[in-house]
Structures are given as C-alpha cells and as structure tokens.
Write a protein that holds these residues in place. Structure first.
Motif, PDB file in Angstrom:
ATOM      1  N   ARG A 160      -8.762  -0.743   0.209  1.00 27.80           N
ATOM      2  CA  ARG A 160      -8.890  -1.098  -1.211  1.00 27.80           C
ATOM      3  C   ARG A 160      -7.855  -2.141  -1.637  1.00 27.80           C
ATOM      4  O   ARG A 160      -8.073  -2.897  -2.569  1.00 27.80           O
ATOM      5  N   SER A 184       2.345   2.769  -2.223  1.00 31.71           N
ATOM      6  CA  SER A 184       2.205   3.614  -3.407  1.00 31.71           C
ATOM      7  C   SER A 184       1.103   4.660  -3.226  1.00 31.71           C
ATOM      8  O   SER A 184       1.004   5.598  -4.014  1.00 31.71           O
ATOM      9  N   SER A 185       0.306   4.514  -2.178  1.00 32.81           N
ATOM     10  CA  SER A 185      -0.735   5.506  -1.892  1.00 32.81           C
ATOM     11  C   SER A 185      -0.082   6.834  -1.512  1.00 32.81           C
ATOM     12  O   SER A 185       0.904   6.875  -0.794  1.00 32.81           O
ATOM     13  N   GLU A 186      -0.671   7.900  -1.983  1.00 32.03           N
ATOM     14  CA  GLU A 186      -0.186   9.238  -1.636  1.00 32.03           C
ATOM     15  C   GLU A 186      -0.242   9.484  -0.126  1.00 32.03           C
ATOM     16  O   GLU A 186       0.493  10.307   0.400  1.00 32.03           O
ATOM     17  N   ARG A 194       0.559  11.962   6.357  1.00 30.09           N
ATOM     18  CA  ARG A 194       0.880  10.655   5.823  1.00 30.09           C
ATOM     19  C   ARG A 194       0.490   9.656   6.905  1.00 30.09           C
ATOM     20  O   ARG A 194       0.646   9.916   8.083  1.00 30.09           O
ATOM     21  N   SER A 238      -8.348   9.057   3.664  1.00 29.59           N
ATOM     22  CA  SER A 238      -7.962   8.587   2.324  1.00 29.59           C
ATOM     23  C   SER A 238      -6.905   7.490   2.425  1.00 29.59           C
ATOM     24  O   SER A 238      -6.946   6.514   1.663  1.00 29.59           O
ATOM     25  N   GLY A 239      -5.966   7.616   3.362  1.00 27.85           N
ATOM     26  CA  GLY A 239      -4.967   6.571   3.576  1.00 27.85           C
ATOM     27  C   GLY A 239      -5.601   5.270   4.022  1.00 27.85           C
ATOM     28  O   GLY A 239      -5.258   4.190   3.523  1.00 27.85           O
ATOM     29  N   VAL A 269       0.805  -1.226   0.000  1.00 27.96           N
ATOM     30  CA  VAL A 269       0.000   0.000   0.000  1.00 27.96           C
ATOM     31  C   VAL A 269       0.836   1.274   0.000  1.00 27.96           C
ATOM     32  O   VAL A 269       0.285   2.367  -0.012  1.00 27.96           O
ATOM     33  N   ASP A 318      -7.338   3.675   1.059  1.00 32.65           N
ATOM     34  CA  ASP A 318      -6.367   3.028   0.167  1.00 32.65           C
ATOM     35  C   ASP A 318      -5.893   1.693   0.748  1.00 32.65           C
ATOM     36  O   ASP A 318      -5.720   0.719   0.007  1.00 32.65           O
TER      37      ASP A 318
END
Length: 124
Positions: free
Chosen positions: A98, A41-43, A118, A91-92, A39, A95
């Motif tokens: 997902r 690669s998630s922003e 982050r 959002s993290g 994971v 992700d």
C-alpha cells in the motif's frame, strides 16, 4: 556534546537494535532505510526510530528489536496461533505494498514482539 544531549532526550527502557551498513555496487543502503522508514508505522512492520549517515557511503538505522526467529517457533504452535501469525505477516506485506513498495527479496526472518508477529524486510 550536542549528540549526547540529543541522545539523552530520547532515553528509553526499550532495547533497540542498531544496523550499520555500507553501500555496495547496486545496493543503496540509504534507499533501503528510507523505504523501511516509510512503512515502519505499520503495526506489522518493525519500527525504524532513527537513521542517518556516518560517512559518505556508510549509514545507520536504530530500530525496534524483534527477538526470536519465526522458523524456530513455527513448529511449536497450535493451528490457531499459526493462522494468527500468518494473518499478521500478510497484513505487513499488504501495508508495504500500500505504501507503493514492492519488496523483491522478502524474507520473514524475525517475528515476535510480545503478542504478535512483526515483519522485517531483508536489508533494513
């Protein structure tokens, strides 16, 4: 000498963090690092740059350094900034989910890299 040559190919001005951990009963560090890498690669999730094993039960991970603790800064921001950070943190988590990972001990311990939050997982 091969390891040094490999390290020189990846020189960077970025400051990174290194974590060294050992498997314990009921805890697989290799699995934690593999899931975090999946994971990263998630922003909104701290990046794992390299990982591997040092011995049969001891592993390392080299990752993005995320300085500062959310708990130390959360009280000093205005409402708009608070909600921006909250959206990034959620959002993290989205992700992570997902990617098919359910984090049973999520701890938001670090938070800041220049412009935003982050998410760091517990243990990786």
């Amino acid at each position: 000498m091969k390891l040094l040559d490999e390290a020189h190919k990846h020189e960077t001005d970025e400051i990174r963090t290194i974590k060294i951990a050992r498997d314990t009963d009921g805890r697989s560090v290799a699995t934690e690092i593999r899931l975090h890498s999946k994971v990263s690669s998630s922003e909104f999730v701290a990046t794992v740059h390299r990982s591997g094993n040092i011995s049969e039960r001891t592993y390392f991970g080299i990752g993005e350094l995320v300085p500062g603790l959310l708990k130390d800064r959360i009280g000093s921001v205005d409402e708009g900034e608070f909600w921006r950070w909250a959206l990034q943190l959620v959002s993290g988590v989205v992700d992570i989910h997902r990617a098919g990972i359910i984090h049973g001990a999520l701890q938001v311990r670090a938070a800041f890299k220049s412009e935003g939050a982050r998410l760091l997982g517990n243990g990786t």
